[in-house]
Design a protein around this motif. Structure first.
Motif, PDB file in Angstrom:
ATOM      1  N   ASP A 133       2.503  -3.376  11.460  1.00  0.00           N
ATOM      2  CA  ASP A 133       3.329  -2.210  11.933  1.00  0.00           C
ATOM      3  C   ASP A 133       4.243  -1.617  10.704  1.00  0.00           C
ATOM      4  O   ASP A 133       5.189  -1.173  11.117  1.00  0.00           O
ATOM      5  N   ALA A 134       3.659  -1.504   9.848  1.00  0.00           N
ATOM      6  CA  ALA A 134       4.293  -1.006   8.439  1.00  0.00           C
ATOM      7  C   ALA A 134       4.049   0.557   8.156  1.00  0.00           C
ATOM      8  O   ALA A 134       4.995   1.021   7.480  1.00  0.00           O
ATOM      9  N   ILE A 135       3.265   1.053   9.038  1.00  0.00           N
ATOM     10  CA  ILE A 135       3.192   2.467   8.965  1.00  0.00           C
ATOM     11  C   ILE A 135       3.750   3.325  10.096  1.00  0.00           C
ATOM     12  O   ILE A 135       3.671   3.097  11.277  1.00  0.00           O
ATOM     13  N   HIS A 136       4.469   4.408   9.687  1.00  0.00           N
ATOM     14  CA  HIS A 136       5.349   5.120  10.510  1.00  0.00           C
ATOM     15  C   HIS A 136       5.069   6.586  10.260  1.00  0.00           C
ATOM     16  O   HIS A 136       4.980   6.984   9.394  1.00  0.00           O
ATOM     17  N   TRP A 137       5.124   7.609  11.211  1.00  0.00           N
ATOM     18  CA  TRP A 137       5.026   8.809  11.006  1.00  0.00           C
ATOM     19  C   TRP A 137       6.343   9.396  10.397  1.00  0.00           C
ATOM     20  O   TRP A 137       7.441   8.797  10.541  1.00  0.00           O
ATOM     21  N   GLU A 138       6.259  10.197   9.314  1.00  0.00           N
ATOM     22  CA  GLU A 138       7.549  10.447   8.613  1.00  0.00           C
ATOM     23  C   GLU A 138       8.691  11.095   9.145  1.00  0.00           C
ATOM     24  O   GLU A 138       9.836  10.763   8.862  1.00  0.00           O
ATOM     25  N   HIS A 139       8.408  11.835  10.442  1.00  0.00           N
ATOM     26  CA  HIS A 139       9.481  12.136  10.961  1.00  0.00           C
ATOM     27  C   HIS A 139      10.071  11.231  12.341  1.00  0.00           C
ATOM     28  O   HIS A 139      11.060  11.399  12.822  1.00  0.00           O
ATOM     29  N   LYS A 140       9.289  10.070  12.179  1.00  0.00           N
ATOM     30  CA  LYS A 140      10.122   9.040  13.114  1.00  0.00           C
ATOM     31  C   LYS A 140      10.288   7.685  12.369  1.00  0.00           C
ATOM     32  O   LYS A 140      10.151   6.519  13.042  1.00  0.00           O
ATOM     33  N   MET A 194       0.988  -1.187  -0.026  1.00  0.00           N
ATOM     34  CA  MET A 194      -0.073   0.058  -0.052  1.00  0.00           C
ATOM     35  C   MET A 194       0.947   1.377   0.024  1.00  0.00           C
ATOM     36  O   MET A 194       2.176   1.030   0.351  1.00  0.00           O
ATOM     37  N   TYR A 195       0.317   2.418  -0.361  1.00  0.00           N
ATOM     38  CA  TYR A 195       1.180   3.743  -0.753  1.00  0.00           C
ATOM     39  C   TYR A 195       0.064   4.926   0.029  1.00  0.00           C
ATOM     40  O   TYR A 195      -1.143   5.021  -0.503  1.00  0.00           O
ATOM     41  N   ILE A 196       0.659   5.713   0.681  1.00  0.00           N
ATOM     42  CA  ILE A 196      -0.157   6.845   1.432  1.00  0.00           C
ATOM     43  C   ILE A 196       0.077   7.935   0.473  1.00  0.00           C
ATOM     44  O   ILE A 196       1.478   8.364   0.437  1.00  0.00           O
ATOM     45  N   HIS A 197      -0.781   8.843   0.041  1.00  0.00           N
ATOM     46  CA  HIS A 197      -0.767   9.753  -0.853  1.00  0.00           C
ATOM     47  C   HIS A 197      -0.317  10.933  -0.058  1.00  0.00           C
ATOM     48  O   HIS A 197      -0.974  11.426   0.775  1.00  0.00           O
ATOM     49  N   PRO A 198       0.939  11.352  -0.196  1.00  0.00           N
ATOM     50  CA  PRO A 198       1.793  12.507   0.444  1.00  0.00           C
ATOM     51  C   PRO A 198       0.978  13.931   0.505  1.00  0.00           C
ATOM     52  O   PRO A 198       0.916  14.630   1.352  1.00  0.00           O
ATOM     53  N   ASP A 199       0.128  14.116  -0.505  1.00  0.00           N
ATOM     54  CA  ASP A 199      -0.630  15.236  -0.635  1.00  0.00           C
ATOM     55  C   ASP A 199      -1.899  15.070   0.033  1.00  0.00           C
ATOM     56  O   ASP A 199      -2.605  16.202   0.289  1.00  0.00           O
ATOM     57  N   GLU A 200      -2.518  13.877  -0.074  1.00  0.00           N
ATOM     58  CA  GLU A 200      -3.868  13.801   0.356  1.00  0.00           C
ATOM     59  C   GLU A 200      -4.215  13.499   2.004  1.00  0.00           C
ATOM     60  O   GLU A 200      -5.035  13.707   2.463  1.00  0.00           O
ATOM     61  N   CYS A 201      -3.032  12.798   2.459  1.00  0.00           N
ATOM     62  CA  CYS A 201      -2.928  12.546   3.686  1.00  0.00           C
ATOM     63  C   CYS A 201      -2.930  13.721   4.924  1.00  0.00           C
ATOM     64  O   CYS A 201      -2.627  14.813   4.597  1.00  0.00           O
ATOM     65  N   VAL A 202      -3.903  13.672   5.546  1.00  0.00           N
ATOM     66  CA  VAL A 202      -4.284  14.751   6.651  1.00  0.00           C
ATOM     67  C   VAL A 202      -3.557  14.782   8.014  1.00  0.00           C
ATOM     68  O   VAL A 202      -3.987  15.498   9.123  1.00  0.00           O
ATOM     69  N   ASP A 203      -2.659  13.726   8.081  1.00  0.00           N
ATOM     70  CA  ASP A 203      -2.045  13.445   9.545  1.00  0.00           C
ATOM     71  C   ASP A 203      -2.730  13.191  10.604  1.00  0.00           C
ATOM     72  O   ASP A 203      -2.572  13.523  11.742  1.00  0.00           O
ATOM     73  N   CYS A 204      -3.952  12.343  10.339  1.00  0.00           N
ATOM     74  CA  CYS A 204      -4.735  12.167  11.494  1.00  0.00           C
ATOM     75  C   CYS A 204      -4.263  10.833  12.396  1.00  0.00           C
ATOM     76  O   CYS A 204      -4.452  10.835  13.597  1.00  0.00           O
ATOM     77  N   GLY A 205      -3.455   9.960  11.754  1.00  0.00           N
ATOM     78  CA  GLY A 205      -2.556   9.007  12.428  1.00  0.00           C
ATOM     79  C   GLY A 205      -3.361   7.590  12.596  1.00  0.00           C
ATOM     80  O   GLY A 205      -3.354   6.792  13.400  1.00  0.00           O
ATOM     81  N   LYS A 206      -4.878   7.427  12.142  1.00  0.00           N
ATOM     82  CA  LYS A 206      -5.772   6.402  12.343  1.00  0.00           C
ATOM     83  C   LYS A 206      -5.185   5.255  11.741  1.00  0.00           C
ATOM     84  O   LYS A 206      -5.430   4.131  12.206  1.00  0.00           O
ATOM     85  N   CYS A 207      -4.403   5.377  10.639  1.00  0.00           N
ATOM     86  CA  CYS A 207      -4.015   4.064   9.992  1.00  0.00           C
ATOM     87  C   CYS A 207      -2.764   3.358  10.727  1.00  0.00           C
ATOM     88  O   CYS A 207      -2.737   2.363  10.411  1.00  0.00           O
ATOM     89  N   MET A 208      -2.022   4.045  11.347  1.00  0.00           N
ATOM     90  CA  MET A 208      -0.855   3.573  12.058  1.00  0.00           C
ATOM     91  C   MET A 208      -1.277   2.462  13.226  1.00  0.00           C
ATOM     92  O   MET A 208      -0.829   1.334  12.817  1.00  0.00           O
ATOM     93  N   PRO A 209      -2.201   2.791  14.064  1.00  0.00           N
ATOM     94  CA  PRO A 209      -2.521   1.480  15.010  1.00  0.00           C
ATOM     95  C   PRO A 209      -3.372   0.519  14.099  1.00  0.00           C
ATOM     96  O   PRO A 209      -3.507  -0.428  14.595  1.00  0.00           O
ATOM     97  N   ALA A 210      -4.015   0.619  13.143  1.00  0.00           N
ATOM     98  CA  ALA A 210      -4.671  -0.351  12.684  1.00  0.00           C
ATOM     99  C   ALA A 210      -3.950  -1.178  11.637  1.00  0.00           C
ATOM    100  O   ALA A 210      -4.507  -2.429  11.367  1.00  0.00           O
TER     101      ALA A 210
END
Length: 108
Positions: free
Chosen positions: A53-60, A33-49
């Motif tokens: 554990d493949a999803i990370h905040w870009e700054h970490k 899967m790929y997260i669109h960098p311009d469409e993501c609103v930084d809600c963070g709901k995807c990460m714990p789902a």
């Protein structure tokens, strides 16, 4: 960009992240899967789902996963039709070159 999918998603495509995304910005390639960098609103709901554990905040991002940040940007640059919502678009069906050559224990 806010969140990045890494190679822990490779050959899994669980899509739990897609079900949680309120803006439909997570697109399906061929093997991950790929997260669109311009469409993501930084809600963070995807990460714990994500069960892998493949999803990370870009700054970490873990150091070894940093190339996946640029790969996501390039993926959407190469596929401009992958925009405006993943659900109506459907699977893109291809991956970034970074993914193409990778093997996992899960790959057939």
């Amino acid at each position: 960009m806010a969140y990045v999918v890494t190679d822990a998603c490779l050959d899994i495509l669980d899509r739990s992240c897609v079900e949680e995304c309120p803006v439909d910005c997570i697109y399906q390639g061929d093997r991950m899967m790929y997260i669109h960098p311009d469409e993501c609103v930084d809600c963070g709901k995807c990460m714990p789902a994500c069960p892998s554990d493949a999803i990370h905040w870009e700054h970490k991002l873990p150091e070894e996963a940093v190339p996946f940040k640029e790969a996501a940007v390039e993926f959407f640059d190469e596929h401009p039709d992958a925009a405006g919502g993943a659900t109506p678009r459907g699977p893109v069906g291809v991956d970034h070159a970074l993914v193409d050559g990778r093997r996992t224990d899960r790959a057939e």
